[in-house]
Write an enzyme that holds these catalytic residues in place. Sequence first.
Site, PDB file in Angstrom:
ATOM      1  N   HIS A 186      44.631  71.222  79.835  1.00 32.30           N
ATOM      2  CA  HIS A 186      43.681  70.171  80.458  1.00 32.30           C
ATOM      3  C   HIS A 186      43.734  68.908  79.696  1.00 32.30           C
ATOM      4  CE1 HIS A 186      41.579  72.968  82.638  1.00 32.30           C
ATOM      5  NE2 HIS A 186      41.212  73.984  81.527  1.00 32.30           N
ATOM      6  N   ARG A 288      47.436  69.016  96.923  1.00 31.84           N
ATOM      7  CA  ARG A 288      47.287  70.338  96.505  1.00 31.84           C
ATOM      8  C   ARG A 288      46.201  71.125  96.976  1.00 31.84           C
ATOM      9  NH1 ARG A 288      50.260  67.932  91.562  1.00 31.84           N
ATOM     10  NH2 ARG A 288      52.022  69.462  91.239  1.00 31.84           N
ATOM     11  N   ARG A 324      49.846  70.190 101.518  1.00 35.55           N
ATOM     12  CA  ARG A 324      50.547  71.467 101.443  1.00 35.55           C
ATOM     13  C   ARG A 324      49.352  72.599 101.409  1.00 35.55           C
ATOM     14  NH1 ARG A 324      52.786  72.714  95.391  1.00 35.55           N
ATOM     15  NH2 ARG A 324      50.716  72.872  94.853  1.00 35.55           N
ATOM     16  N   GLU A 414      62.027  74.670  96.684  1.00 38.43           N
ATOM     17  CA  GLU A 414      61.512  74.952  95.271  1.00 38.43           C
ATOM     18  C   GLU A 414      62.132  76.124  94.609  1.00 38.43           C
ATOM     19  OE1 GLU A 414      56.909  74.196  94.724  1.00 38.43           O
ATOM     20  OE2 GLU A 414      56.944  75.439  96.072  1.00 38.43           O
ATOM     21  N   ASN A 437      59.346  70.985  89.912  1.00 37.74           N
ATOM     22  CA  ASN A 437      58.757  71.749  88.890  1.00 37.74           C
ATOM     23  C   ASN A 437      59.104  73.094  88.803  1.00 37.74           C
ATOM     24  OD1 ASN A 437      57.654  69.230  88.438  1.00 37.74           O
ATOM     25  ND2 ASN A 437      55.555  69.943  89.322  1.00 37.74           N
ATOM     26  N   ASP A 438      58.913  73.748  90.229  1.00 37.25           N
ATOM     27  CA  ASP A 438      59.351  75.202  90.453  1.00 37.25           C
ATOM     28  C   ASP A 438      60.750  75.121  90.663  1.00 37.25           C
ATOM     29  OD1 ASP A 438      57.291  76.699  90.395  1.00 37.25           O
ATOM     30  OD2 ASP A 438      56.294  75.984  92.028  1.00 37.25           O
ATOM     31  N   ARG A 448      57.758  77.864  83.534  1.00 40.50           N
ATOM     32  CA  ARG A 448      57.198  76.565  83.363  1.00 40.50           C
ATOM     33  C   ARG A 448      55.983  76.460  82.298  1.00 40.50           C
ATOM     34  NH1 ARG A 448      55.194  74.668  89.407  1.00 40.50           N
ATOM     35  NH2 ARG A 448      53.910  73.306  88.182  1.00 40.50           N
ATOM     36  N   CYS A 485      58.073  65.503  95.605  1.00 42.51           N
ATOM     37  CA  CYS A 485      56.953  65.413  94.942  1.00 42.51           C
ATOM     38  C   CYS A 485      56.737  66.340  93.600  1.00 42.51           C
ATOM     39  CB  CYS A 485      55.859  66.199  96.001  1.00 42.51           C
ATOM     40  SG  CYS A 485      56.102  67.768  96.333  1.00 42.51           S
TER      41      CYS A 485
HETATM   42  C1  PEP Z   1      56.525  71.709  92.002  1.00 41.28           C
HETATM   43  O1  PEP Z   1      56.706  73.082  91.954  1.00 41.28           O
HETATM   44  O2  PEP Z   1      57.480  70.746  91.930  1.00 41.28           O
HETATM   45  C2  PEP Z   1      55.168  71.101  92.772  1.00 41.28           C
HETATM   46  C3  PEP Z   1      55.303  69.857  93.489  1.00 41.28           C
HETATM   47  O3  PEP Z   1      54.321  72.159  93.102  1.00 41.28           O
HETATM   48  P1  PEP Z   1      53.358  72.570  91.922  1.00 41.28           P
HETATM   49  O4  PEP Z   1      53.616  71.697  90.810  1.00 41.28           O
HETATM   50  O5  PEP Z   1      51.969  72.491  92.453  1.00 41.28           O
HETATM   51  O6  PEP Z   1      53.802  74.136  91.726  1.00 41.28           O
HETATM   52 MG    MG Z   2      55.434  73.907  92.940  1.00 43.58          MG
END
Ligand code: PEP
Ligand code: MG
Length: 560
Positions: A186, A288, A324, A414, A437-438, A448, A485
């Site tokens: 947070h 999101r 999304r 992803e 990220n994923d 992660r 993104c």
């Molecule tokens: C990602 O995985 O890069 C992404 C943008 O989705 P989230 O972070 O919501 O999993």
């Molecule tokens: Mg993701």
Amino acid sequence: MTALTGVGVSPGVGFGPGYVLAYETPVPAPDARHGGDAGAERDRAARALERVAADLEERGVRAGGEAQDILSAQALMARDPGLAVGVAGLIDAGKSAARAVYEAFGGYREMLVDAGGYLGERAADLDDVRDRAIAVIEGLPVPGLPSRAAQPYVLIARDLAPADTALLSRDVVAAFVTEQGGPTSHTAILARAMGVPAVVACPGATSIAPGTPVLVDGVSGLVRPAPSEEEVATARNAASARDAVLAATTGPGMTADGHAVPLLANIGGPRDVDGALEHGAEGVGLYRTEFLFLDRTTAPSGEEQEAAYLEVLEAFPGGRVVVRTLDAGADKPLAFLPPQGEEPNPALGQRGLRLLRAHPEILNTQLAALARAAARSSAKLQVMAPMVATAEETAWYVATCKEAGLPSAGVMIEIPAAALRAADLAEEADFFSLGTNDLTQYAFAADRQVGALTALQDAWQPALLDLVALAVAGAAEHGRPCGVCGEAAGDPVLACVLAGLGVTSLSMAPPALPAVRAALSRHTREQCRLAAQAALAGTSPQEARAAARSHLPGLAGLAL
Ligand code: PEP
Ligand code: MG
């Protein structure tokens, strides 16, 4: 005291007296028993929990934004019927109200911690609700932080509860430093939304003596207690010079030679729209929608969804809004949508599109709500699916969206398999959006959520850049746009590299937009391309970054 180092999660330089959050509610004694009137004691406990819930809700309304979602979720914890039954049972067995609350919450806490991931991270929220309730029962001051200060302070804590941080503002807090937490805690989320520098995972921070002046660098993760005047001046001058330069670049995202790279915002709902507009977002690149669904026991109705989507679409008349569809499962479990059967590895389980295929009614309701909202607005709505692995999944999703009357349907890249066979997916999809990220998590088999693996969760890893290049090439074979993104898009140096790799748009947390806009505007498309080639030739993230920078001379003037 020597400098400490943590992970910088919200950029900028902050300086002020350290305010070390040390207050702790005393643990009620294990043998604390009530005087015999169990009914009165149960009422005391119930009244305290309700007061805490109402207070959290009220703070949420005052705070707004993502903080409100977090505080509402905490209020739900305080009103949880299962917890109430547990508390009442302990009181009937003779325990005092405070001790009963302490023990009942303890049982829930263990369950959350055992669940790990997103739920594990909520343990601190539960502790905060417990401490507030005990304080009310015992007539003690409720844990809290000064929401006014003569001089903005550096807030130092083991971890921060959302109820505390929600009412803080930039006028009060110069920076956040926590010993625990990761980039998804947070503290990190709220600090970024507030635009306040923050460092998390900084061991030893709470041993800084209260009142000690502290200098915090939210980029490098450096926390320096009792810095010299010169150190403070140097860091501040660098930060304000940088802000002034960044603010001078306005308008749509483009390279120095006019190649457009639209700069879009990542948002979690209508409340984030103001921040996106303030930082000049050209549209939304990632909405999101799971924030509408989290912490609910039933799915939101189509009407409720339509209203939330329409509010965002109306903020960008004529602009692009990429929504999304629900990304649930793994670290974002939904109470009303459990995975079928036990999942030893939820991140590799039935999440994202996989979960929606198992529950088509949820997807259909969402798509219908989106189609109705789009019909009432001039914004260009695009929808995309998370966690897509194959061309077959892509074809199914796109066909489902088209049947619902949505003109543009794409997929997130992803999963490495999707990047490797991007051309097959591009044949089916209208566009790609890279979720770095994923993609990093799955390419490096590095969860992660696990702080100890941050070195592998680095989008500068050359293998990750290879996957980006593959996805872009696959999209280009079929003339499809390919945006990014994930968090990588908000790193101004990496943003130039991504543009050089052929990425067509960049979407990020709104406060990251000015630095990315300025970095792109100072380099030609060819310089970005050379930087990308140099990065791909690196054999480590450090090498890739250094090599890219050597082709991006304009960064020096931006102090990036
Ligand atoms: C990602 O995985 O890069 C992404 C943008 O989705 P989230 O972070 O919501 O999993
Ligand atoms: Mg993701």
